[in-house]
Design an enzyme around this catalytic site. Structure first.
Site, PDB file in Angstrom:
ATOM      1  N   LYS A  55       4.609   9.680   8.639  1.00 52.13           N
ATOM      2  CA  LYS A  55       4.505   9.124   9.987  1.00 52.13           C
ATOM      3  C   LYS A  55       5.562   9.682  10.946  1.00 52.13           C
ATOM      4  O   LYS A  55       5.452  10.824  11.397  1.00 52.13           O
ATOM      5  CB  LYS A  55       4.531   7.589   9.902  1.00 52.13           C
ATOM      6  CG  LYS A  55       3.317   7.032   9.099  1.00 52.13           C
ATOM      7  CD  LYS A  55       3.290   5.541   9.069  1.00 52.13           C
ATOM      8  CE  LYS A  55       2.282   5.006   8.075  1.00 52.13           C
ATOM      9  NZ  LYS A  55       0.910   4.915   8.596  1.00 52.13           N
ATOM     10  N   TYR A 107       0.861  -1.190   0.000  1.00 54.35           N
ATOM     11  CA  TYR A 107       0.000   0.000   0.000  1.00 54.35           C
ATOM     12  C   TYR A 107       0.892   1.232   0.000  1.00 54.35           C
ATOM     13  O   TYR A 107       1.862   1.299   0.769  1.00 54.35           O
ATOM     14  CB  TYR A 107      -0.897  -0.001   1.235  1.00 54.35           C
ATOM     15  CG  TYR A 107      -1.795   1.220   1.369  1.00 54.35           C
ATOM     16  CD1 TYR A 107      -1.564   2.174   2.357  1.00 54.35           C
ATOM     17  CD2 TYR A 107      -2.877   1.410   0.516  1.00 54.35           C
ATOM     18  CE1 TYR A 107      -2.389   3.285   2.485  1.00 54.35           C
ATOM     19  CE2 TYR A 107      -3.707   2.518   0.647  1.00 54.35           C
ATOM     20  CZ  TYR A 107      -3.455   3.454   1.629  1.00 54.35           C
ATOM     21  OH  TYR A 107      -4.280   4.555   1.749  1.00 54.35           O
ATOM     22  N   ASP A 110       9.496   3.180  -0.607  1.00 53.88           N
ATOM     23  CA  ASP A 110       8.459   3.815   0.210  1.00 53.88           C
ATOM     24  C   ASP A 110       8.763   3.515   1.682  1.00 53.88           C
ATOM     25  O   ASP A 110       8.440   2.441   2.188  1.00 53.88           O
ATOM     26  CB  ASP A 110       7.078   3.286  -0.201  1.00 53.88           C
ATOM     27  CG  ASP A 110       5.972   3.965   0.595  1.00 53.88           C
ATOM     28  OD1 ASP A 110       4.792   3.763   0.241  1.00 53.88           O
ATOM     29  OD2 ASP A 110       6.275   4.674   1.576  1.00 53.88           O
TER      30      ASP A 110
HETATM   31  P1  KE4 Z   1      -0.786   8.472   4.568  1.00 52.95           P
HETATM   32  O1  KE4 Z   1      -1.357   9.181   3.364  1.00 52.95           O
HETATM   33  O2  KE4 Z   1      -1.831   7.610   5.271  1.00 52.95           O
HETATM   34  O3  KE4 Z   1      -0.049   9.417   5.524  1.00 52.95           O
HETATM   35  O4  KE4 Z   1       0.349   7.484   4.053  1.00 52.95           O
HETATM   36  C1  KE4 Z   1       0.039   6.546   3.049  1.00 52.95           C
HETATM   37  C2  KE4 Z   1       1.037   5.391   3.125  1.00 52.95           C
HETATM   38  C3  KE4 Z   1       2.060   5.332   2.205  1.00 52.95           C
HETATM   39  N1  KE4 Z   1       2.979   4.337   2.236  1.00 52.95           N
HETATM   40  C4  KE4 Z   1       2.922   3.373   3.188  1.00 52.95           C
HETATM   41  C5  KE4 Z   1       3.951   2.285   3.192  1.00 52.95           C
HETATM   42  C6  KE4 Z   1       1.892   3.388   4.159  1.00 52.95           C
HETATM   43  O5  KE4 Z   1       1.843   2.410   5.093  1.00 52.95           O
HETATM   44  C7  KE4 Z   1       0.930   4.417   4.134  1.00 52.95           C
HETATM   45  C8  KE4 Z   1      -0.222   4.489   5.124  1.00 52.95           C
HETATM   46  N2  KE4 Z   1      -0.290   3.436   6.090  1.00 52.95           N
HETATM   47  C9  KE4 Z   1      -1.620   3.138   6.603  1.00 52.95           C
HETATM   48  C10 KE4 Z   1      -1.568   2.028   7.641  1.00 52.95           C
HETATM   49  N3  KE4 Z   1      -0.777   0.924   7.344  1.00 52.95           N
HETATM   50  C11 KE4 Z   1      -2.250   4.363   7.176  1.00 52.95           C
HETATM   51  C12 KE4 Z   1      -3.430   4.091   8.096  1.00 52.95           C
HETATM   52  C13 KE4 Z   1      -4.738   4.343   7.408  1.00 52.95           C
HETATM   53  O6  KE4 Z   1      -4.801   4.189   6.172  1.00 52.95           O
HETATM   54  O7  KE4 Z   1      -5.705   4.693   8.128  1.00 52.95           O
END
Ligand code: KE4
Length: 437
Positions: free
Chosen positions: A268, A145, A240
């Site tokens: 994060k 993801y 990533d």
């Molecule tokens: P955000 O847009 O959520 O800040 O980041 C996206 C993203 C990009 N790359 C990786 C490897 C990520 O894990 C994420 C977002 N992670 C999820 C949980 N595993 C965010 C939590 C959610 O979607 O509510």
């Protein structure tokens, strides 16, 4: 476990105003059952809900809170920055401080650009890769993801190297048409795809360690071959590190595996709990960005001074004591892994625990932890749901999804770990029967 009365009352009101009462789908508890628990406050490694119940927290806001909740140094930095202005929309010194921390810590970051989320960071890095190479296609891996940009919300098609199919309504097939999807850990499929399409790929997107469909720890040889293939075919490797950046150590997954990406994305931890994303790489690549170059990207709150201060305070706490923070994390997470292993063993249940530093994943199936999304047992999610609910009763808060990981913070201590292990023992004694395959 059911949420308390105040939480239930708030959830009814939230559902009236926001879809499923949440602002990010996984928070709705739909995959584990029951209702989400409304958080009232948090400090250290513990959350207190609106009904006064407390929990040892292993979600950590999905990764940012490596220092735990409301770390005094971060709170003080945020309060001090806020008192000087919440947002400028103009250059400020706080941006330089955080950019310098990233560039001085991560060898392959000559320059960075801040945005407000991991999604923005990855979306922008892909656009930059496409702009620099003049190519359209991007390769990602099933189960990984990278945020919710249209062209990355794609699932693997049938077979191996296929163009992605939209995995969300609202994403036109054409938008997914330039995204290729491969299974992880498949050397043959990787070689074949590069042989057939390597010269048309702008970028390969790889999570530092895939941690959005369990924790799928990849072989170093596989990642090194991926790096070689990208170099051979003029493809940009985008690592990533939104989860792994500063989580696995100062160099993230790149440092752990000895891989140098062309671009890397962050989020994060670098925001310390406030909205920050970043992408970066060589000066040559990054100076292709507007206003210097032809690749456009912008953001009202990019480089927000309060968020920059939270990120800088967090990284200073991690970096200033010579790396001992990650040594503590390793010891604490190792203790947790050992304790949970014993608890599952005593319960006589199939399990394995994948761990990379302070990231752990409970794989509730027979055999070693899978390296590919396709090898995850679908039934494990149901088993996880029973455990998740029982653990809430025992005062332990895990992610409301079998596919998400556990995060240990620098403020989880031995007593917290031992309390967690004991809670798992009680929970498994109660629901172990429901969890047997
Ligand atoms: P955000 O847009 O959520 O800040 O980041 C996206 C993203 C990009 N790359 C990786 C490897 C990520 O894990 C994420 C977002 N992670 C999820 C949980 N595993 C965010 C939590 C959610 O979607 O509510």
């Amino acid at each position: 476990m059911s949420a308390g009365p105040r939480s239930q009352e708030l959830y009814r009101e939230a559902c009236r105003l926001m879809p499923a009462g949440v602002n990010s789908p996984v928070r709705a508890f739909h995959s584990v059952g029951g209702e989400p628990i409304f958080h009232a406050s948090a400090a250290g490694c513990r959350i207190t809900d609106v009904d006064g119940r407390s929990y040892i927290d292993y979600v950590g806001s999905w990764g940012p809170l490596i220092l735990g909740h409301a770390h005094p140094a971060v709170v003080e930095a945020v309060a001090s920055a806020a008192a000087r202005g919440l947002s400028f929309g103009a250059p400020c010194e706080a941006e330089i401080e955080l950019a310098r921390l990233l560039a001085e810590t991560v060898d392959h970051l000559e320059m960075v650009r801040f945005v407000s989320s991991g999604t923005e960071a990855v979306m922008s890095a892909v656009r930059l890769a496409r702009g620099v190479t003049g190519r359209d296609d991007v390769l990602k891996f099933s189960g990984c993801y990278h945020g919710h940009a249209d062209h990355l919300l794609v699932s693997a098609g049938s077979g191996l190297a296929t163009f992605g199919r939209p995995s969300s309504a609202g994403v036109p097939a054409a938008f997914a048409g330039h995204t290729l999807v491969l299974p992880l850990d498949d050397d043959t499929a990787l070689e074949r795809l590069f042989a057939e399409r390597g010269d048309r790929l702008a970028a390969v997107l790889m999570e530092g360690i895939p941690a959005n469909a369990g924790l799928l720890v990849q072989r170093q040889g596989y990642l090194r071959r991926l790096r070689e293939l990208c170099t051979e075919h003029g493809v940009l490797l985008i690592l990533d590190e939104v989860i792994t950046g500063f989580r696995l150590g100062p160099g993230g997954a790149a440092g752990l595996y000895g891989i140098t990406p062309d671009l890397a994305t962050y989020g994060k931890i670098i925001g310390g709990g406030l909205p920050v994303g970043a992408y970066g790489g060589s000066r040559r690549l990054m100076e292709q960005l507007a206003p210097l170059g032809p690749v456009y990207q912008a953001g009202t709150l990019s480089g927000n001074p309060v968020a920059m201060a939270a990120g800088a305070a967090t990284l200073h706490e991690l970096l200033d004591d010579g790396g001992s923070a990650w040594e503590r994390l390793e010891r604490t997470a190792g203790r947790l892994q050992q304790g949970l292993g014993a608890a599952f063993h005593d319960a006589g249940l199939p399990f394995s625990i994948a761990r990379a530093g302070s990231i752990l994943w409970l794989s509730l199936q027979e055999g070693p932890p899978p390296r590919r999304f396709e090898d995850i047992d679908d039934d494990a999610a149901e088993r996880y749901a029973a455990l998740h609910s029982a653990l809430l009763d025992e005062g332990v808060y895990l992610a409301p999804s079998a596919y998400e990981v556990m995060f240990v913070s620098t403020v989880h201590d031995e007593a917290d770990i031992d309390e967690t292990v004991a809670a798992f023992g009680r929970a498994l004694a109660r629901v172990g029967g429901e969890m047997r395959p």
